[in-house]
Design an enzyme around this catalytic site. Structure first.
Site, PDB file in Angstrom:
ATOM      1  CD  GLN A 305      60.640 -46.795  45.607  1.00 33.07           C
ATOM      2  OE1 GLN A 305      60.372 -47.112  46.762  1.00 33.07           O
ATOM      3  NE2 GLN A 305      59.784 -46.964  44.614  1.00 33.07           N
ATOM      4  CD  GLU A 355      56.100 -36.894  40.569  1.00 31.97           C
ATOM      5  OE1 GLU A 355      55.535 -36.531  41.608  1.00 31.97           O
ATOM      6  OE2 GLU A 355      56.167 -38.091  40.204  1.00 31.97           O
ATOM      7  CG  ASN A 405      57.071 -46.309  41.094  1.00 29.91           C
ATOM      8  OD1 ASN A 405      56.400 -46.984  41.878  1.00 29.91           O
ATOM      9  ND2 ASN A 405      58.259 -45.839  41.407  1.00 29.91           N
ATOM     10  CB  CYS A 433      54.505 -49.910  47.392  1.00 33.65           C
ATOM     11  SG  CYS A 433      53.293 -48.582  47.579  1.00 33.65           S
ATOM     12  CD  GLU A 479      57.762 -50.626  45.813  1.00 41.28           C
ATOM     13  OE1 GLU A 479      56.981 -50.794  44.849  1.00 41.28           O
ATOM     14  OE2 GLU A 479      57.843 -49.565  46.457  1.00 41.28           O
TER      15      GLU A 479
END
Length: 486
Positions: A305, A355, A405, A433, A479
């Protein structure tokens, strides 16, 4: 509910005065006619900030025009910025709820406390602890400046389509740290003394491309230079790497005091480390950050972030909403460097992270090992390919809390299918976001009635709570942390 990071209470950690505020702006949960307060627009006499659609004769300097594009809210006080953002997020949620209710025929939300006509509980926006110079990563372009010099380092104004693209130096922008601007300025100095031309358009030749700067809270600085090799021989290519290395070690660029300098040759707009490895010219291969009592390793290609202090508020919020316990498996989808899952590892039976970026997964594994965390595992690849098999391998009856996320593109529809159809997932925390486009579709498919045609067979989720967290002062972005249960 006893918080994982805080004393008992409902999301209380932001009830303090942000810098420069005369009094506390936000309390705990929305009460009374809060919308009327936050919906107030710019004060009388203030011009509304509209994004310039062209670069013809306009009032204001190039710097002001760039600020209006990159940081459209920069003329407002931070208190006013939060009001604008809160109002915008609330409108998005109202439209989203209305659409979901229409699909279901009736309201899909349960009897939670109301927040100004929303069925879900909308918490006040959590302000960023740092308002100016908060970015820990900046990417600077190279192109023609307002004076026509093609070796200008900064951000773009205009569009390629309209033929009015120009690159403007960015050292005046409120969200860019001085260190990032300093490195960009010295890169510009280097380019202007280099005999090689910049690569403005791939098919027109040129070599020097964008610069990325990453910093941590200790002031360590990593710079990454992208270079188009064109038809250079390996020997010529090596010479250019040595020249830029010398500039930043013993030349004028030494003033930047870089912790590390990376070099990436790339013939594409964007290359991953797997496609074209980052080459360390000098210094440390990683930078490290302290967050939520963890020491975190960050590789050149890893997502982290961009507002470190704000990220801590964001991850605390996520941790509070998950409600995990020692019998819970935490599924961290699009986990980046694994911070969310690892910060909650002591409260769960197991952390499973997924990921796409291999470097980020390596960082997550290093962070787990360094911090003595033994109940986590991280998988590299696309979530839509890994998740179904990962869920099938878990024992029936064990509760799973999922945290997602995703990037702005949202989640692949197969990920939504896997989450919907795996009945052990009763709680889902979705971090967004930019809640529109694919992310909006994600939310709708999580909450819509079962649909065999779309292979959405499990019970729908219900949106219970939403917490806006501001990680991007001076911009319209914010966010949103959304809590779903079923």
């Amino acid at each position: 509910m006893a918080g994982l990071f805080f004393k008992p209470g409902l999301l209380p950690w932001y009830a303090r005065n942000p810098p420069g505020w005369s009094q506390l702006f936000l309390g705990t949960v929305c009460k009374g006619d809060f919308t009327r307060v936050i919906a107030t627009k710019c004060q009388k006499g203030q011009k509304s900030q509209k994004k310039p659609s062209h670069l013809g004769p306009l009032d204001g300097s190039w710097q002001e025009r760039l600020a209006d594009v990159v940081t459209p809210l920069w003329r407002l006080s931070y208190e006013e910025q939060l009001k604008v953002k809160f109002a915008a997020q609330k409108k998005i949620l109202q439209r989203l709820e209305s659409y979901i209710q229409m699909l279901n025929g009736v309201s899909v939300t349960t009897a939670v406390p109301k927040s100004e006509r929303l069925s879900c509980l909308l918490h006040p926006i959590i302000p960023s602890p740092v308002i100016n110079g908060y970015r820990n990563k900046s990417t600077f372009s190279v192109n023609r400046g307002p004076d026509g010099n093609p070796k200008t380092v900064g951000f773009y104004l205009g569009t390629w389509r309209d033929g009015n693209m120009v690159c403007v130096q960015s050292n005046h922008l409120k969200n860019i740290p001085e260190k990032h601007s300093q490195v960009a300025q010295y890169y510009e100095v280097f380019l202007r003394q280099s005999p090689l031309e910049p690569c403005l358009v791939f098919h027109e030749g040129g070599y020097w491309r964008e610069l990325t700067v990453r910093t941590n809270s200790q002031g360590h600085t990593m710079a990454i230079i992208t270079f188009h090799p064109q038809n250079l021989s390996q020997e010529e290519f090596h010479v250019q790497k040595e020249i830029v290395k010398e500039f930043f070690i013993r030349g004028p660029g030494a003033a930047c005091d870089l912790t590390s300098l990376y070099f990436q040759e790339s013939t594409m707009t964007r290359c991953s480390h797997q496609q074209s490895p980052y080459q360390l010219l000098f210094g440390e291969p990683y930078i490290f950050e302290e967050l939520l009592s963890l020491k975190i390793r960050i590789s050149p290609d890893a997502f982290f972030q961009i507002n470190t202090a704000g990220a801590e508020m964001l991850y605390r919020t996520v941790g509070e909403l998950t409600g995990v316990n020692s019998d819970t498996i935490l599924l961290d989808i699009c986990c980046g460097t694994g911070v969310i899952g690892l910060s909650l590892s002591q409260h769960t039976s197991r952390v499973l992270g997924i990921e796409l970026v291999e470097q980020a997964v390596e960082d997550a594994r290093w962070t787990a090992a360094f911090n003595g965390i033994t109940n986590s595992e991280f998988h590299t690849g696309r979530a839509e390919k890994i998740l179904p098999g990962l869920l099938k391998s878990k024992e029936d009856g064990q509760s799973i809390v999922a945290v997602v996320n995703p990037a702005r593109a949202g989640l692949h529809y197969k990920v939504i299918q896997a989450i919907r159809n795996f009945r052990a997932i009763h709680t889902l925390v979705f971090v967004s976001c930019k809640l529109h486009g694919e992310s909006t579709r994600n939310v709708i498919e999580l909450c819509c009635p079962p649909d065999p045609a779309k292979k959405l067979l499990g019970e729908p989720f219900v949106l219970q709570q939403v917490v806006p967290v501001d990680l991007f002062p001076h911009t319209p972005h914010c966010e949103l942390v959304l809590l779903f249960t079923r």
